[in-house]
Design a protein around this motif. Sequence first.
Motif, PDB file in Angstrom:
ATOM      1  N   TYR A  24       0.804  -1.336  -0.182  1.00 53.32           N
ATOM      2  CA  TYR A  24       0.093  -0.182  -0.014  1.00 53.32           C
ATOM      3  C   TYR A  24       0.908   1.152   0.147  1.00 53.32           C
ATOM      4  CZ  TYR A  24      -3.276   3.497   1.810  1.00 53.32           C
ATOM      5  OH  TYR A  24      -3.996   4.571   1.906  1.00 53.32           O
ATOM      6  N   TYR A  68      -4.634   8.874  -3.799  1.00 53.78           N
ATOM      7  CA  TYR A  68      -5.266   8.092  -2.683  1.00 53.78           C
ATOM      8  C   TYR A  68      -6.457   7.079  -3.377  1.00 53.78           C
ATOM      9  CZ  TYR A  68      -3.040   9.446   1.591  1.00 53.78           C
ATOM     10  OH  TYR A  68      -2.582   9.710   2.843  1.00 53.78           O
ATOM     11  N   PHE A  69      -7.285   7.699  -4.218  1.00 54.13           N
ATOM     12  CA  PHE A  69      -7.939   6.950  -4.764  1.00 54.13           C
ATOM     13  C   PHE A  69      -7.724   5.883  -5.709  1.00 54.13           C
ATOM     14  CE2 PHE A  69     -11.283  10.416  -3.676  1.00 54.13           C
ATOM     15  CZ  PHE A  69     -12.031   9.543  -2.963  1.00 54.13           C
ATOM     16  N   ASN A  71      -4.733   4.462  -5.521  1.00 59.24           N
ATOM     17  CA  ASN A  71      -4.102   3.432  -4.614  1.00 59.24           C
ATOM     18  C   ASN A  71      -5.180   2.568  -4.125  1.00 59.24           C
ATOM     19  OD1 ASN A  71      -1.635   2.571  -3.668  1.00 59.24           O
ATOM     20  ND2 ASN A  71      -2.164   3.447  -1.536  1.00 59.24           N
ATOM     21  N   SER A  72      -6.273   3.147  -3.965  1.00 59.56           N
ATOM     22  CA  SER A  72      -7.355   2.304  -3.295  1.00 59.56           C
ATOM     23  C   SER A  72      -7.891   1.089  -4.407  1.00 59.56           C
ATOM     24  CB  SER A  72      -8.711   2.881  -2.883  1.00 59.56           C
ATOM     25  OG  SER A  72      -9.478   3.533  -3.849  1.00 59.56           O
ATOM     26  N   SER A  93      -8.999  -4.861   4.617  1.00 60.57           N
ATOM     27  CA  SER A  93      -9.398  -3.351   4.079  1.00 60.57           C
ATOM     28  C   SER A  93      -9.342  -2.642   5.257  1.00 60.57           C
ATOM     29  CB  SER A  93     -10.228  -3.355   3.097  1.00 60.57           C
ATOM     30  OG  SER A  93     -10.225  -3.875   2.109  1.00 60.57           O
ATOM     31  N   TYR A  97      -6.575   0.480   6.466  1.00 63.76           N
ATOM     32  CA  TYR A  97      -6.851   1.766   6.817  1.00 63.76           C
ATOM     33  C   TYR A  97      -6.910   2.175   8.306  1.00 63.76           C
ATOM     34  CZ  TYR A  97      -7.534   2.605   2.043  1.00 63.76           C
ATOM     35  OH  TYR A  97      -7.103   2.703   0.558  1.00 63.76           O
ATOM     36  N   VAL A 119     -12.269  11.110   2.437  1.00 67.05           N
ATOM     37  CA  VAL A 119     -11.415  10.420   1.338  1.00 67.05           C
ATOM     38  C   VAL A 119     -10.751   9.143   1.799  1.00 67.05           C
ATOM     39  CG1 VAL A 119      -8.851  10.640   0.249  1.00 67.05           C
ATOM     40  CG2 VAL A 119     -10.420  12.427   0.179  1.00 67.05           C
ATOM     41  N   ASN A 120     -10.532   8.896   3.180  1.00 64.97           N
ATOM     42  CA  ASN A 120     -10.071   7.687   3.597  1.00 64.97           C
ATOM     43  C   ASN A 120     -11.227   6.509   3.864  1.00 64.97           C
ATOM     44  OD1 ASN A 120      -7.163   7.584   4.240  1.00 64.97           O
ATOM     45  ND2 ASN A 120      -7.475   9.485   4.936  1.00 64.97           N
ATOM     46  N   SER A 122     -13.811   6.799   1.917  1.00 69.23           N
ATOM     47  CA  SER A 122     -14.293   6.436   0.608  1.00 69.23           C
ATOM     48  C   SER A 122     -13.181   5.280   0.070  1.00 69.23           C
ATOM     49  CB  SER A 122     -14.248   7.234  -0.510  1.00 69.23           C
ATOM     50  OG  SER A 122     -15.359   8.437   0.201  1.00 69.23           O
ATOM     51  N   CYS A 123     -11.950   5.463   0.190  1.00 64.90           N
ATOM     52  CA  CYS A 123     -10.755   4.449  -0.084  1.00 64.90           C
ATOM     53  C   CYS A 123     -10.991   3.094   0.534  1.00 64.90           C
ATOM     54  CB  CYS A 123      -9.350   4.964  -0.052  1.00 64.90           C
ATOM     55  SG  CYS A 123      -9.020   6.395  -1.027  1.00 64.90           S
ATOM     56  N   THR A 127     -11.587  -0.142  -1.593  1.00 66.37           N
ATOM     57  CA  THR A 127     -10.864  -1.521  -1.475  1.00 66.37           C
ATOM     58  C   THR A 127     -11.468  -2.424  -1.283  1.00 66.37           C
ATOM     59  OG1 THR A 127      -9.058   0.306  -0.936  1.00 66.37           O
ATOM     60  CG2 THR A 127      -8.690  -2.066  -0.345  1.00 66.37           C
TER      61      THR A 127
END
Length: 189
Positions: A24, A68-69, A71-72, A93, A97, A119-120, A122-123, A127
């Motif tokens: 990651y 970040y998106f 990377n997810s 997952s 996180y 953002v996190n 949502s990621c 994922t």
Amino acid sequence: MFYGATIWDPWLIVGQIVCIQCLYYLSLGLLLSLFVGTQVPRFTLHYFFNYSHVSASSFVGWCTIFAYFINSLAGAGYLLVLIERAKKCLDFSATLYIIHFFFCLVYGGFPTSVTWWIVNASCLVITAVLGEWLCMRRELKDIPIRSTRLAVVHGEIKPVIGERVLFLEGYWHYIIVKDIGIGGLSGVE
């Protein structure tokens, strides 16, 4: 890999967590250096762990969010390769996180930015859901079974598992062999 019985192996689980976390951050580093590193004069760990850089108020912040998106999506691929089970994707997952949250907490303090949380979260959802979907696709693939012909060895029929049509004793017979028992045919319909 056979999916029937699950064996409790904590070292395997810890190894999978460490591998996913390392992959990651490796892919996040590559993406951040590609999208953000070209926009800033000095690229540091702040872009990984400081919540203030994940913002929608600047172009660099949007590049960070985009990294970040993307990377997810890569994280879902890591789940497919390393975890292989749809029912474990949410667990791994969330672990990924949560560990990232603790790294951010230690490095930059408690994230007070709403954008960072959105953002996190949502990621995490991307994922987990995409990883489950990819793993389910792999789990639902047909298992190829090698089919060969029936062989007569010393006057005894040696079938393989599957559907067969036989001509025995002057008649055609349609049989379905479910398994091969020790003494010959078993599970024949």
